[in-house]
Structures are given as structure tokens and as C-alpha cells.
Design an enzyme around this catalytic site. Structure first.
Site, PDB file in Angstrom:
ATOM      1  N   GLU A  71      -2.716   0.334  13.780  1.00 56.05           N
ATOM      2  CA  GLU A  71      -3.731   0.420  12.716  1.00 56.05           C
ATOM      3  C   GLU A  71      -5.306   0.558  13.202  1.00 56.05           C
ATOM      4  O   GLU A  71      -5.950   1.360  13.543  1.00 56.05           O
ATOM      5  CB  GLU A  71      -3.846   0.012  10.819  1.00 56.05           C
ATOM      6  CG  GLU A  71      -4.664   0.333  10.366  1.00 56.05           C
ATOM      7  CD  GLU A  71      -4.534  -0.875   8.921  1.00 56.05           C
ATOM      8  OE1 GLU A  71      -3.939  -1.696   8.538  1.00 56.05           O
ATOM      9  OE2 GLU A  71      -4.958  -0.412   8.050  1.00 56.05           O
ATOM     10  N   GLU A 114       0.604  -1.201  -0.475  1.00 57.57           N
ATOM     11  CA  GLU A 114       0.037   0.297   0.129  1.00 57.57           C
ATOM     12  C   GLU A 114       0.769   1.815   0.046  1.00 57.57           C
ATOM     13  O   GLU A 114       0.858   1.504  -1.146  1.00 57.57           O
ATOM     14  CB  GLU A 114      -1.217  -0.305   1.541  1.00 57.57           C
ATOM     15  CG  GLU A 114      -2.470   0.992   0.906  1.00 57.57           C
ATOM     16  CD  GLU A 114      -3.177   0.555   1.608  1.00 57.57           C
ATOM     17  OE1 GLU A 114      -3.954  -0.686   2.100  1.00 57.57           O
ATOM     18  OE2 GLU A 114      -4.249   1.984   1.309  1.00 57.57           O
TER      19      GLU A 114
HETATM   20  C1  BGC Z   1      -5.459   2.429   4.329  1.00 59.11           C
HETATM   21  C2  BGC Z   1      -5.961   4.213   5.125  1.00 59.11           C
HETATM   22  C3  BGC Z   1      -6.930   4.229   4.442  1.00 59.11           C
HETATM   23  C4  BGC Z   1      -8.440   3.301   4.578  1.00 59.11           C
HETATM   24  C5  BGC Z   1      -9.133   3.938   3.632  1.00 59.11           C
HETATM   25  C6  BGC Z   1      -6.787   1.774   4.006  1.00 59.11           C
HETATM   26  O1  BGC Z   1      -6.283   0.349   2.933  1.00 59.11           O
HETATM   27  O2  BGC Z   1      -4.109   1.766   5.070  1.00 59.11           O
HETATM   28  O3  BGC Z   1      -5.295   4.143   6.354  1.00 59.11           O
HETATM   29  O4  BGC Z   1      -7.352   5.781   5.094  1.00 59.11           O
HETATM   30  O5  BGC Z   1      -7.288   2.831   3.807  1.00 59.11           O
HETATM   31  O6  BGC Z   1     -10.279   3.821   4.560  1.00 59.11           O
END
Ligand code: BGC
Length: 909
Positions: free
Chosen positions: A744, A476
Site C-alpha cells: 500500500e 476494509e
Molecule cells: C483505502 C485506499 C483508498 C483510501 C482513500 C484507504 O483506506 O485502503 O486504498 O483509496 O482509503 O483515501
């Protein structure tokens, strides 16, 4: 309180320094003809104030190396020392300047001229000279190909005086000249929205140019351009590079050496590279750019000249990514698989430098992970498809040292296999991020809060690699806009990040599209994931606003305002009655106890609240920029949305239909509740927190608002309590479970259940670390005054509580160091403050009686300092000029109260 803090009546030294041009230390690519200048008055005297300044600029002549005075202002009777524009200044492209400033203080004392600082100008619209070259191959999606090594030759006559290298790439480059690396900067020239532009950088290579034959080399990696990013995104299949050298030999006119058909390419030791993939380095290849390499394997081949890009070639202004620190492993363990696991003691981002002795062709494999499985194996599941592996193939010639060039990893643990056991000193952890000056520090009497602070700082380091990202380890690592907007207030306390955000905002604007599904991107640079999501898209409004408040750089407003208005207009078109439906939104993402997108706060409520908030900020921006009608129009629209919000969601008792924390937080933070119902609503918020046994129940949207809103409603004590919970869900839950970064999820790992079974489970996501902003602005009390952006005037209003006995924060503002340090001893509250020269502060003390206040300096006149209007709760406010102060407040048992009530900080959020 000791009298030793008293600087006494002597005036102390007067000095001027910390010179910045366009907010940067010695910038190399100033693109405006009339750059702005900033400096700091340095004086320890109380009341130090700049009365006047003078500035002089010299052009450093390229050819002869001499300099000539370009401009000298008269003495200007003004206190301005930030973003100062000089009348009549018109600098030339591709030139170098030296400048100095001098100032006079309030007593007429002269600082003398400062040390000179330099700035250089960029192309300012001049033509890009290099051609675009590649090796002609196409990188398939998902592939991690070898890096390409390019070279061009040129001759220099006599002793050359000057060479400036201009460099741009679709991909990432390491430039070399005559077998030496030109720079330690990493991942240059950075990551723009390649659909619209590419960056260029420049380096002074004068000292590397030699008399006679020269070889300019460029190693080109996939970087963000050709690596496969999440969901098979690739900007383009062919990395390309373009460079030119403006060369001035002795006595000759400038010549251009540039990438063109005469260049050649070769393979080299980097056999595979990709951001998520990692890197494979075969040391049996010599670096073809080193003079000793000779022809190897396939030899040198002619380059392909590619078509000129359609988009812009823009100067990169944000400081570069660099190796910023190094760490030694704290432990090495042998596994029963024959490998070893090195523990860095800290979840970090970057790579390792490996020292190894092995036979030629032996492959050393390094795998990186943030956590360990119960059996000691690496926890790799959360990397998802990111291979995140480094492979080193030994040359077999004694001790070999290596580190990768075109990838990075998010890790605490490194597993080494394929080679016998290594000594603990075989590996150094290399911490890599955008090299921004660290400006903030925080410490208090609760070590767990200190760890939370440190974890947040590490989160910022790891996710400030080129631009603000969500996470640094899995497949990501994108510029998620929602994460960025919630964290930016905190980030700007920790690091001097104005130029960093200003640069990223160009990508945020590039992500914008009009139309029913338009708005700013969920990620910027845009790689998909939709546009217009509430709380994410609004970053295009919130980040420039907050960065402006912290830095005072008006460019943040002027550059972004057009897009801010377009976004507001778009929302208005799709929500004519004021209630906004945000399609493709994420809601209060990751609220505890719910699947990611299924948190209880209604999407529509979040979208409407953010619609109101962005509109109000648009009104404020318009006001600052001097557009009175637009400010009035946006404010009127805000009122309409507020009325619609109230009608749709708030009952006559101040209760919101969903009756949960995030909904109340949004309504209170964004000023959506009528004054009459405000305290009732605050009561419902408190009720919602009490129902969770004084724990939070918030996700990405609600969490950053929780502590600030509680304080604004006079509930600081409850904020302390929620903040200091060590049980789930809460900020210190991860801390007591061994976290060294912010997780997270509130339950990314639990002692009972182990790893959260969801694939999406990063251990380095800074969003929840946004509470650190409140630790600076409420625990220590160093607060922006939104009416005086850039810390020219600010507040110090510490709110002791939560059982803390001391707290200390310092922060290097544009004017210099601000300090707020307090300690409670029995019935005394002691506060040491520093207010930098040429700035002032309004200080709120935790007492309602001026008679309880003493100050260390006998000359201090309390009566003159006390302001007639009190802070909420009757607390005494003092107006103070620059200086170091030591206050003692005799609190007494009968005087101690709960947190003071009410603050007007809606403009900051
Ligand atoms: C990310 C988040 C992001 C989100 C959106 C994720 O995959 O890691 O931090 O804001 O997607 O909903």
C-alpha cells in the site's frame, strides 16, 4: 532471425471458435431480448480477414430435450466478429439456446460451422417466485453469529428431465440438493448495492433431482449484507434467502418449488461467521442438509417469512468467485509458544484446507497474516479490527478435512495452535477470486521487473474477489473507486475483465447522488466514505471508458453515459469559473514522505485536472454514442476548464506553482498545457524527477501517470530508470525487500524501521501496480488504438531501453493472441509479432531508415507496408495485416537513439 518463423505462402487452417454471447462463455442469465455475439476467426495465414459470416440459433426445448431452428441468418458480407447484433432476434425468457457461426475468409474459403455454444436467458422481467425467509433473528453490529441451514422438501415423479434453481439472498449462500453441493461457486449471489438491488443466479440442478422425496437446502452466511464492514457499517441485521426451482417431471407441466412457510431452519456446524471475523466450525455437528444428519441439538424450526425487498432483483452477469488454484506451504516452523507457522511462500487471498486428527472438542485455531514480526510471530497490527481467525472444533473421528465457506483471508503465513504439531501436508493454500480468464503475460530480461509483474498479478487476484477492492486482509476490503480507476487499464491486460467491471459499474452508478456533496462514491457498493472526491468519484467516467476501449462493448458507454453527464453537470455547478474544489478528497494519497492526505500537490489542482479529464471523456463518449451537440458542449466546457487551469497554475515558463511531479503529470496526461509550453513543462517534470535523484515522488494520483507521461514526452529512458530504482521510493524497493504483492505504501516495511507504524498498512494493495499497463504498452509495445476500440486495430510500438536485452508480452485480445517479443543482440533488434486473424496493426520500429529493416518471409513487401507518416523521432511505421512476422532491424551504434518522442495516448488515460 531464423527463416523458420516464416509460415510460408500456404493458407493454413481456417477455423472459428471462442464463441461468446454478451461477452461471456455460455452465459446463463441473458436478460436482453437481442443478445450480441462474438467469435474468433482462427487462421495462421497472413492477411486472414473475415469477408462474411453466417449465424444460426436453435432453441433447445425444455420439455422434450429436442431442439428447433430458431433463426438462421443469410450470409452477411461483413468483417464484424465482435458484439454482433442479429436483426430480428427476439429470444424468450427462461429458455436455452444453442448457436453456431460460420465464416468465409478473404479468399472465399468456408470455415464450416463452429462447435455449438449455448446461452440461456434469465427472467427478463418475469416475476420472482420465491418468498423471502430467515430464522427471524437480528445480527447485532460487530457480531459473528452461526450460519443458518434451511431446508424444503418436494417430491418428483418419474425420471425428471429438468430442474432450474433460481437463487437470491441478502447474505451469501451455499445451495445443496439431496445432500450434495449444487455448485462450487463461492459467495453467491455476490455483492450489489443492497440499498437498491439484490442479485440472483441460476443453476441447472437436473442431475441432482431424484425420483421420490427430495430435499433442497440452503446454507446462509452473513456475507457483505450482515457482516460488519468498516466503521460499523451493516446493510441489514437479518440475512434472508429466497429460492425457487422450476421443475419439469416427465410428462408433467412445469411446477414451482419455492422457499415459503413450509421451510424449516436449523443450526449447523458453522457456529460463527463474518467476513472480517473469520469462521468457527464445530465438526461435532453434522451438516443438517446431509441425509445422514438426523435431528440434532435444537432440531428444525419454522422459518420466518420476511417482507419482499423494495429494490430490484437483478441477474448477476460477472463470472463467479471460485477456488482458482491451490498452493502447498514452502516451509513450516515450530514456535516457542507451542504453535506452528506455515509459510505459503506467497501473499495470497482465500483460505486453507486443513487436514487434522484430534480429539472430539479439541479446538484448532488458525490465524492469518501477511508478514512476520522479527521474532517470527505473526504481524497482526495491520489487520486492525479484523479478527481474521478460523477455528475448527474436531469431531474426533480419524482424519478430518475442513475449509471455511463464508470468509476469506489475505495472508502468506498461517499460525496453527491448539493441536499438536501438524505435518507439512496438513495444509493446502486455497486461492480464491473471481474466475476470470487470464489473458496477459509479460517477461523481460530484468528478473526484478518480472517479480514486480508477478506481484501485480497476485495483487489483482487478491483484490478481484467479487469486485475491485483496495485490499483483502484488514477491516476494509471495499470497492474503493480511486484504486479501481488507476488499475483498470492494467487489469484488462491481465484478465478478461469486461463483464466484471460492467457488473461493478452498476454499483458505482448506485452510489451516485446529486447535490452539493454528491457524485460517485468513494467506495462502491456504497458503505459511506462520502462522494465526489477527485480521482475517486471520476472512476464512474474513467472505468467505463477504459473498459470500452479494451473490449469494444458499447453497453459500457450506453449504460453509464447518463451518470457521466450528471457528474460533469454537478462539477460544473460547483465550479462555475472552472476551478474545482473537491471537498472530502484524499489528494495524491500516500505520496512518499508525507502523511496520507498531506501530499504537496494542491487538492484544488487535482480536482480541477480531473474535472477537465472527466469532461473530455464525456465529450468522447458522446461522440461515440452519436450525440454530436453534447460532444461539442462537453468539449467547449473542457476548453473552459483548461483555460482556468492554465490561468491558475501554469506560468509563462510552463512551470506549475507547486513545482512537483504529480502536478506536472496531471497537466501533461490530461492535456491541460498549451502546445507551446508542453516541452518546457516536460522539462520541469524531468527537473522534478532529477531533484529526487531519478526517483518518483508520487502517490495514488501521480504514480499511474508517471511512466506513460514520460514516454509520451520522449523520456522513455528516464521512465525505465525511475521504474528500475531499487532504493526508496520506487517500485522495486518492495521487490528487493521480499514483497510478493504490491504494498500500500512505498515504505510499508523498511529494513531500518521495520513496519510502518501507521495502522493503515496493507501488503496487498494493487494501486501502484498500475505501471504494469506501461510494461505491456510501452516496453512490449502492445497498445490500444483508441479509434478502434476492442483491438480490431491496434499498435505495436515497443520502446527498448533501460538496459533490457529482451521483453515479451502476449495478450489474448477479442480477436485472438497478440504477441510482441523483442531482443537486442549487439547491433540488431529482433522483433517477433503476432497479429490475430481479422485484425490489423500499425507497427513502429526503432529505426528511422526502412533500409535497415528485414522480414523473415521472402514474400514480404516492405515498401507497401511502410507508412508515409512517421512516428515521433522519425521512427518507421508499418501497416500490417494478420499474421506472424519476424523483423530484424540493424540498429548500428550510430543509429541508436534515446526513446522516441511524443505519442498521442491521452485518449487511453
Ligand atoms: C483505502 C485506499 C483508498 C483510501 C482513500 C484507504 O483506506 O485502503 O486504498 O483509496 O482509503 O483515501
Amino acid at each position: 532471425m531464423t527463416k523458420s518463423r516464416d509460415p510460408g505462402p500456404s493458407r493454413g487452417q481456417l477455423d472459428v471458435g471462442d464463441l461468446r454471447c454478451e461477452g461471456l462463455l455460455s452465459p446463463r442469465l441473458v436478460e436482453t431480448r437481442s443478445p450480441r455475439f462474438s467469435w474468433r476467426m482462427r487462421s495462421s495465414a497472413r492477411g486472414a480477414l473475415q469477408q462474411a459470416y453466417q449465424l444460426r440459433i436453435r432453441e433447445v426445448k425444455t420439455r422434450a430435450g429436442g431442439s428447433s431452428t430458431f433463426l438462421e441468418t443469410p450470409r452477411i458480407e461483413r468483417p464484424d466478429s465482435q458484439w454482433v447484433q442479429i436483426e430480428g432476434l427476439n429470444v424468450s425468457p427462461q429458455s436455452r439456446y444453442e448457436w453456431q457461426v460460420r465464416l468465409w475468409d478473404e479468399q472465399g474459403r468456408d470455415s464450416g460451422w463452429s462447435e455449438p455454444a449455448t446461452f440461456e436467458t434469465g427472467l427478463q422481467g418475469r416475476e420472482w417466485r420465491g418468498e423471502w425467509i430467515s430464522d427471524g433473528r437480528k445480527v447485532a453490529v460487530g457480531d459473528a453469529p452461526p450460519a443458518r441451514y434451511f431446508r424444503g422438501r418436494f417430491a418428483a415423479k418419474g425420471s425428471p428431465r429438468r430442474g432450474t434453481l433460481y437463487l437470491s439472498a441478502f447474505g451469501v449462500v451455499e445451495p445443496w440438493l439431496n445432500g450434495k453441493r449444487v455448485t462450487e461457486d463461492c459467495f453467491i449471489p455476490g455483492w450489489p448495492d443492497y440499498r437498491k438491488r439484490v442479485f440472483y443466479v441460476s443453476y441447472d440442478v437436473s442431475t441432482l433431482i431424484q425420483d421420490g422425496d427430495n430435499v433442497l437446502g440452503l446454507v446462509l452466511g452473513e456475507g457483505w449484507y450482515s457482516s460488519t464492514l468498516l466503521f460499523d457499517h451493516q446493510y441489514g441485521p437479518t440475512p434472508m434467502v429466497s429460492a425457487w426451482l422450476e421443475l419439469v417431471d416427465a410428462g408433467a407441466t412445469p411446477r414451482i418449488v419455492k422457499t415459503d412457510t413450509t421451510w424449516e431452519w436449523s443450526g449447523g456446524p458453522i457456529r460463527a461467521n463474518g467476513l472480517y471475523y473469520g469462521e468457527t466450525f464445530d465438526a461435532r455437528w453434522k451438516n443438517p442438509l446431509s441425509p445422514a444428519a438426523g435431528a440434532q441439538f435444537g432440531g428444525w424450526q419454522p422459518v420466518t417469512v420476511e417482507r419482499k425487498p423494495d429494490g430490484a432483483i437483478d441477474a448477476r452477469h460477472s463470472p463467479p468467485v471460485r477456488v482458482v488454484e491451490e498452493r502447498l506451504p514452502v516451509e513450516v516452523r515450530a514456535t516457542d509458544r507451542g504453535s506452528q507457522v506455515f509459510d505459503m511462500g506467497q501473499n495470497m487471498v482465500g483460505w486453507v484446507r486443513l487436514k487434522v486428527q484430534a480429539d472430539a472438542g479439541e479446538v484448532v485455531t488458525l490465524r492469518f497474516a501477511e508478514m512476520l514480526e522479527p521474532d517470527g510471530a505473526l504481524h497482526l497490527a495491520n489487520l486492525r479490527s479484523a479478527e481474521a481467525t478460523a477455528r475448527y472444533i474436531a469431531r474426533g473421528e480419524g482424519i478430518e478435512t475442513w475449509e471455511p465457506a463464508f470468509t476469506f483471508f489475505g495472508f502468506r503465513y498461517v499460525e496453527v495452535s491448539g493441536v499438536g504439531h501438524l505435518r507439512p501436508d496438513a495444509m493446502v493454500g486455497v486461492v480464491v477470486h473471481t474466475d476470470l480468464p487470464r489473458i496477459g503475460e509479460f517477461e523481460c530480461s530484468n528478473p526484478l521487473l518480472n517479480r514486480l509483474y508477478a506481484n501485480t498479478l497476485w495483487g489483482q487476484k487478491g483484490n478481484f474477489l467479487e469486485l475491485p477492492t483496495d485490499c483483502p486482509q484488514r477491516d476494509e476490503r471495499l470497492g474503493w473507486t480511486g484504486d479501481a480507476q488507476v488499475f483498470c487499464h492494467t487489469a484488462l491486460y491481465n484478465m478478461e475483465a469486461g463483464a466484471f467491471y460492467r457488473q461493478w459499474l452498476a454499483a458505482v452508478r448506485d452510489s451516485f447522488e446529486d447535490g452539493p456533496d454528491g457524485g460517485f462514491g468513494g467506495v462502491a457498493p456504497f458503505t459511506g466514505f462520502g462522494r465526489g472526491a477527485a480521482g475517486w468519484s471520476d472512476a464512474g467516467v474513467i472505468v467505463p471508458w477504459i473498459t470500452w476501449l479494451h473490449t469494444g462493448d458499447r453497453a459500457l458507454l450506453s449504460e453509464n453515459f447518463e451518470y457521466v453527464e450528471r457528474w460533469v453537470r454537478l462539477m460544473q455547478e460547483s465550479a462555475p469559473d472552472g476551478i474545482r474544489i473537491s471537498k472530502g478528497a484524499w489528494g495524491d494519497w500516500l505520496a512518499p514522505g508525507f502523511p496520507p492526505e498531506a501530499a504537496p500537490t494542491p487538492y484544488q489542482l487535482i480536482a480541477t485536472a480531473y474535472y477537465a479529464h472527466s469532461t473530455l471523456i464525456a465529450a468522447r463518449m458522446a461522440g461515440v454514442l452519436g450525440f454530436a451537440d453534447r460532444a461539442a458542449r462537453h468539449r467547449a466546457l473542457f476548453e473552459t476548464i483548461r483555460a482556468a487551469f492554465q490561468a491558475a497554475y501554469i506560468d509563462e515558463d510552463g512551470r506549475i506553482t507547486s513545482d512537483e511531479q504529480t502536478a506536472y503529470l496531471l497537466a501533461l496526461a490530461f492535456d491541460l498545457v498549451s502546445p507551446a509550453l508542453r516541452s518546457k513543462m516536460a522539462g520541469h517534470l524531468v527537473g522534478a524527477i532529477r531533484r529526487k535523484a531519478n526517483h518518483l515522488a508520487t502517490g495514488f494520483i501521480g504514480t499511474p501517470l508517471l511512466a506513460p507521461v514520460l514516454s509520451a514526452e520522449g523520456q522513455t529512458e528516464l521512465a525505465y530508470e525511475v521504474l528500475q530504482q531499487t532504493t526508496y521510493p520506487g517500485w522495486l524497493y518492495s521487490v528487493v525487500n521480499g514483497a510478493t504483492t504490491i504494498w500500500e505504501r512505498w515504505d510499508s516495511w523498511t529494513p531500518e524501521g521495520g513496519f510502518n507504524p501507521a495502522g493503515m498498512n496493507s501488503f496487498n494493495h494493487y494501486a501502484y501496480g498500475a505501471v504494469v499497463g506501461w510494461m505491456y504498452d510501452t516496453i512490449a509495445g502492445i497498445r490500444l488504438d483508441p479509434h478502434h476500440p476492442g483491438w480490431q486495430r491496434f499498435e505495436i510500438a515497443p520502446e527498448p531501453g533501460g538496459g533490457l536485452t529482451f521483453a515479451r508480452a502476449s495478450f489474448i485480445s477479442p480477436y485472438g493472441r497478440i504477441l510482441s517479443e523483442w531482443e537486442t543482440v549487439a547491433d540488431r533488434f529482433e522483433l517477433t509479432l503476432q497479429i490475430p486473424a481479422n485484425s490489423s496493426a500499425v507497427v513502429t520500429l526503432p529505426t528511422d531508415d526502412p533500409a535497415t529493416i528485414e522480414e523473415a518471409n521472402d514474400h514480404f513487401d516492405l515498401k507497401t507496408a511502410v507508412l508515409s507518416d512517421r512516428a515521433p523521432g522519425g521512427r518507421v511505421r508499418l501497416a500490417l495485416n494478420a499474421g506472424v512476422y519476424g523483423f530484424l532491424v540493424r540498429t548500428g551504434r550510430e543509429r541508436s537513439r534515446g526513446g522516441p518522442a511524443g505519442r498521442a495516448d491521452a485518449e487511453i488515460r
